[in-house]
Scaffold this motif. Structure first.
Motif, mmCIF file in Angstrom:
data_model
loop_
_atom_site.group_PDB
_atom_site.id
_atom_site.type_symbol
_atom_site.label_atom_id
_atom_site.label_comp_id
_atom_site.label_asym_id
_atom_site.label_seq_id
_atom_site.Cartn_x
_atom_site.Cartn_y
_atom_site.Cartn_z
ATOM 1 N N VAL A 24 35.231 44.309 -5.787
ATOM 2 C CA VAL A 24 36.233 44.222 -6.851
ATOM 3 C C VAL A 24 35.695 44.835 -8.142
ATOM 4 C CG1 VAL A 24 37.462 42.598 -8.351
ATOM 5 C CG2 VAL A 24 37.434 42.241 -5.878
ATOM 6 N N SER A 25 34.447 44.568 -8.463
ATOM 7 C CA SER A 25 33.882 45.137 -9.692
ATOM 8 C C SER A 25 33.808 46.657 -9.620
ATOM 9 C CB SER A 25 32.497 44.547 -9.969
ATOM 10 O OG SER A 25 31.602 44.817 -8.906
ATOM 11 N N ALA A 26 33.557 47.210 -8.414
ATOM 12 C CA ALA A 26 33.571 48.672 -8.259
ATOM 13 C C ALA A 26 34.973 49.230 -8.447
ATOM 14 C CB ALA A 26 33.022 49.051 -6.884
ATOM 15 N N LEU A 27 35.973 48.552 -7.912
ATOM 16 C CA LEU A 27 37.356 49.011 -8.081
ATOM 17 C C LEU A 27 37.784 48.935 -9.547
ATOM 18 C CD1 LEU A 27 39.085 47.409 -4.966
ATOM 19 C CD2 LEU A 27 38.562 49.832 -5.343
ATOM 20 N N MET A 28 37.272 47.968 -10.285
ATOM 21 C CA MET A 28 37.591 47.876 -11.711
ATOM 22 C C MET A 28 37.102 49.108 -12.465
ATOM 23 S SD MET A 28 36.694 43.837 -12.345
ATOM 24 C CE MET A 28 36.997 43.883 -14.119
ATOM 25 N N LEU A 29 35.974 49.670 -12.006
ATOM 26 C CA LEU A 29 35.436 50.869 -12.653
ATOM 27 C C LEU A 29 36.264 52.112 -12.339
ATOM 28 C CD1 LEU A 29 31.632 50.252 -11.999
ATOM 29 C CD2 LEU A 29 32.822 50.047 -14.178
ATOM 30 N N CYS A 30 37.129 52.031 -11.321
ATOM 31 C CA CYS A 30 37.984 53.170 -10.980
ATOM 32 C C CYS A 30 39.170 53.306 -11.932
ATOM 33 C CB CYS A 30 38.513 53.032 -9.550
ATOM 34 S SG CYS A 30 37.242 52.989 -8.278
ATOM 35 N N LEU A 31 39.481 52.254 -12.674
ATOM 36 C CA LEU A 31 40.618 52.259 -13.594
ATOM 37 C C LEU A 31 40.227 52.913 -14.914
ATOM 38 C CD1 LEU A 31 41.820 48.602 -12.885
ATOM 39 C CD2 LEU A 31 42.747 50.739 -11.937
ATOM 40 N N PRO A 32 41.208 53.260 -15.755
ATOM 41 C CA PRO A 32 40.879 53.839 -17.066
ATOM 42 C C PRO A 32 39.885 52.966 -17.813
ATOM 43 C CG PRO A 32 43.229 54.019 -16.661
ATOM 44 C CD PRO A 32 42.665 53.209 -15.531
ATOM 45 N N THR A 68 31.848 53.391 -3.484
ATOM 46 C CA THR A 68 31.067 52.163 -3.613
ATOM 47 C C THR A 68 31.857 50.961 -3.103
ATOM 48 O OG1 THR A 68 29.839 53.025 -5.510
ATOM 49 C CG2 THR A 68 29.927 50.632 -5.258
ATOM 50 N N ALA A 69 33.118 50.859 -3.506
ATOM 51 C CA ALA A 69 33.956 49.752 -3.035
ATOM 52 C C ALA A 69 34.150 49.819 -1.528
ATOM 53 C CB ALA A 69 35.310 49.788 -3.744
ATOM 54 N N ALA A 70 34.318 51.031 -0.989
ATOM 55 C CA ALA A 70 34.521 51.179 0.452
ATOM 56 C C ALA A 70 33.295 50.743 1.244
ATOM 57 C CB ALA A 70 34.875 52.626 0.785
ATOM 58 N N LEU A 71 32.106 50.885 0.670
ATOM 59 C CA LEU A 71 30.886 50.514 1.376
ATOM 60 C C LEU A 71 30.758 49.003 1.578
ATOM 61 C CD1 LEU A 71 28.347 52.973 -0.293
ATOM 62 C CD2 LEU A 71 29.064 52.963 2.093
ATOM 63 N N THR A 72 31.561 48.213 0.856
ATOM 64 C CA THR A 72 31.521 46.771 1.095
ATOM 65 C C THR A 72 32.117 46.415 2.463
ATOM 66 O OG1 THR A 72 33.652 46.437 -0.026
ATOM 67 C CG2 THR A 72 31.650 46.236 -1.359
ATOM 68 N N VAL A 73 32.965 47.294 3.011
ATOM 69 C CA VAL A 73 33.588 47.014 4.318
ATOM 70 C C VAL A 73 32.525 46.971 5.428
ATOM 71 C CG1 VAL A 73 35.251 47.798 6.044
ATOM 72 C CG2 VAL A 73 35.818 47.908 3.601
ATOM 73 N N PRO A 74 31.681 48.021 5.601
ATOM 74 C CA PRO A 74 30.639 47.904 6.629
ATOM 75 C C PRO A 74 29.633 46.799 6.339
ATOM 76 C CG PRO A 74 30.330 49.918 5.338
ATOM 77 C CD PRO A 74 31.675 49.375 4.989
ATOM 78 N N ALA A 75 29.434 46.462 5.058
ATOM 79 C CA ALA A 75 28.549 45.339 4.744
ATOM 80 C C ALA A 75 29.134 44.032 5.281
ATOM 81 C CB ALA A 75 28.335 45.240 3.230
ATOM 82 N N ALA A 78 23.318 49.945 -0.583
ATOM 83 C CA ALA A 78 24.138 51.135 -0.838
ATOM 84 C C ALA A 78 25.214 50.843 -1.883
ATOM 85 C CB ALA A 78 24.768 51.624 0.466
ATOM 86 N N VAL A 79 25.831 49.667 -1.786
ATOM 87 C CA VAL A 79 26.837 49.276 -2.779
ATOM 88 C C VAL A 79 26.197 49.151 -4.158
ATOM 89 C CG1 VAL A 79 28.371 47.408 -3.498
ATOM 90 C CG2 VAL A 79 28.338 48.139 -1.109
ATOM 91 N N GLN A 80 25.033 48.505 -4.229
ATOM 92 C CA GLN A 80 24.371 48.301 -5.513
ATOM 93 C C GLN A 80 24.003 49.624 -6.179
ATOM 94 O OE1 GLN A 80 24.446 45.588 -6.985
ATOM 95 N NE2 GLN A 80 23.668 43.829 -5.861
ATOM 96 N N ALA A 81 23.700 50.648 -5.367
ATOM 97 C CA ALA A 81 23.328 51.951 -5.935
ATOM 98 C C ALA A 81 24.464 52.562 -6.753
ATOM 99 C CB ALA A 81 22.910 52.906 -4.820
ATOM 100 N N GLY A 82 25.702 52.208 -6.418
ATOM 101 C CA GLY A 82 26.841 52.753 -7.147
ATOM 102 C C GLY A 82 26.955 52.254 -8.566
ATOM 103 N N PHE A 83 26.231 51.191 -8.908
ATOM 104 C CA PHE A 83 26.294 50.635 -10.262
ATOM 105 C C PHE A 83 25.126 51.096 -11.123
ATOM 106 C CE2 PHE A 83 28.706 47.807 -7.548
ATOM 107 C CZ PHE A 83 29.835 47.537 -8.313
#
Length: 405
Positions: free
Chosen positions: A80-88, A163-170, A16-21
């Motif tokens: 962390v890489s997903a959160l980086m995509l949330c920035l400008p 996507t970043a949030a899905l790492t928590v249940p993982a 599920a996390v990988q799908a976000g990329f």
């Protein structure tokens, strides 16, 4: 049972996390004003990092005894890489996010295979890999729906927060896997030993002929397979037949077929051998290419995508399983997975470029015939040169190993 449920959740949420990329990055950067050249460069940087990181990622997992810890660090890297995509979206930031995601993926994939081997043992590894693949396919499908809803209801940027949030249940699923639940004994597979206890060196995996044959076959498989759907969709788009519903269905149908077939694939590999499963999975690619060439159309395309599910189920299960078979002597399972992943990645990378050039110069039908010929070559290589790698089943043993913490 608890550890096996944890493995199910780990595969589901990691997929599920990988799908976000996936395509969401393209949409987000396009909306942010990136031109096709800048976008293509960013994606190419991620692809290059994924290729370069395959071998080091596998070797790192092999050299760290605590497989669950290295898996956790990999998952954190994805978050962390997903959160980086949330920035400008500046170029250095997007490039860094692509590299971080690619390198983390090169660790997570073999690490999950290593944890799986510890939980189930080599004799049951194939069947358990099939279950892993099923839950990963379900995670892909569920995540596509969830992330699509987030994009519609909130924004494209919200996709990466989810996507970043899905790492928590993982990570929580990973915590469910207990050290006491390993079922294999200490001699089941040398990959479960401490790195200091191994008698061989990493480069000695190259002495396994079957690994070389399968690596070449995997490269040819992806060279034939990776460009099939893009060329087919491009052709339908030119005919104004590629609706959004059709495009979505081309993604969902293979995931459903993969989820249904993957566990059966693992059982078939355990009972009837690896070569039979490989030949079936690889043969689906040239058949699909010939169907694309002779019977084009939107509705037939959906039926052909069922064959993609067959190939995905069998290739996804067999790659780590063949790696485990070929490292029964050396123990460097994850390095072998990285080497096979590198071969497959190179095939996929060249596939779209070569197929695009042929399509522009000669047309889509000729492109499909070329891809069918490449896929047939892969099947013939397996038929002629690939040995059966299934080990002889051992008698049940009372002793237990412990899962590296």
């Amino acid at each position: 049972m608890r550890s096996r449920l944890g493995l199910n959740g780990l595969n589901f949420f990691t997929a599920a996390v990988q799908a976000g990329f996936g395509p969401f990055i393209v949409v987000w950067l396009t909306q942010s004003g990136w031109n096709p050249v800048a976008l293509g460069l960013a994606l190419s940087i991620g692809t290059f990092a994924a290729l370069v990181g395959q071998l080091p990622g596998g070797l790192v997992v092999d050299q760290i005894h605590r497989k669950r810890i290295v898996t956790a660090w990999g998952l954190l890297g994805l978050g962390v890489s997903a959160l980086m995509l949330c920035l400008p979206p500046t170029r250095p930031l997007i490039w860094g996010a692509q590299v971080a995601h690619s390198l983390a993926s090169c660790v997570v994939t073999p690490a999950i295979a290593a944890v799986t081997l510890c939980v189930c043992g080599h004799d049951s590894f194939g069947e358990r890999l099939g279950i892993n693949t099923r839950w990963a396919s379900l995670g892909n499908a569920a995540s596509a729906a969830l992330l699509g809803a987030a994009a519609v209801w909130f924004s494209e940027r919200a996709v990466f927060f989810v996507t970043a949030a899905l790492t928590v249940p993982a990570l929580l699923s990973l915590l469910m896997i207990r050290a006491a639940d390993c079922v294999g004994d200490a001699d089941d597979h040398p990959a479960m030993r401490h790195p200091r206890e191994r008698e061989h060196r990493p480069w000695q995996i190259l002495s396994e002929p079957a690994l070389h044959v399968f690596a070449v076959a995997a490269a040819l498989f992806q060279l034939a397979n990776a460009a099939l759907l893009p060329i087919a969709v491009s052709t339908l788009t030119q005919r104004h037949e590629a609706s959004g519903l059709i495009i979505s269905a081309t993604i969902v149908v293979p995931q459903v077929i993969t989820a249904l077939l993957a566990p059966r694939t693992g059982r078939l590999a355990q009972t009837h051998g690896r070569r039979l499963v490989l030949l079936i999975g690889f043969a689906a690619v040239p058949l699909r290419a010939l169907l694309f060439a002779t019977l084009p159309g939107a509705v037939p395309l959906l039926a052909y995508q069922a064959l993609d599910g067959v190939s995905a189920a069998m290739f996804g299960v067999m790659l780590p399983l063949i790696a485990a078979d070929c490292t029964k002597r050396t123990g460097y399972l994850n390095l072998a997975i990285g080497a096979l992943g590198l071969a497959a990645g190179l095939g996929a990378t060249f596939s779209t470029a070569v197929a695009g050039w042929i399509a522009e110069r000669y047309g889509p039908s000729e492109t499909f015939l070329f891809l069918a010929a490449v896929g047939t070559t892969a099947v013939l290589l397996l038929l002629v040169a690939m040995p059966e790698t299934r080990p002889v089943r051992r008698r049940p043993h009372a002793s237990k190993a412990t899962l590296p913490a």
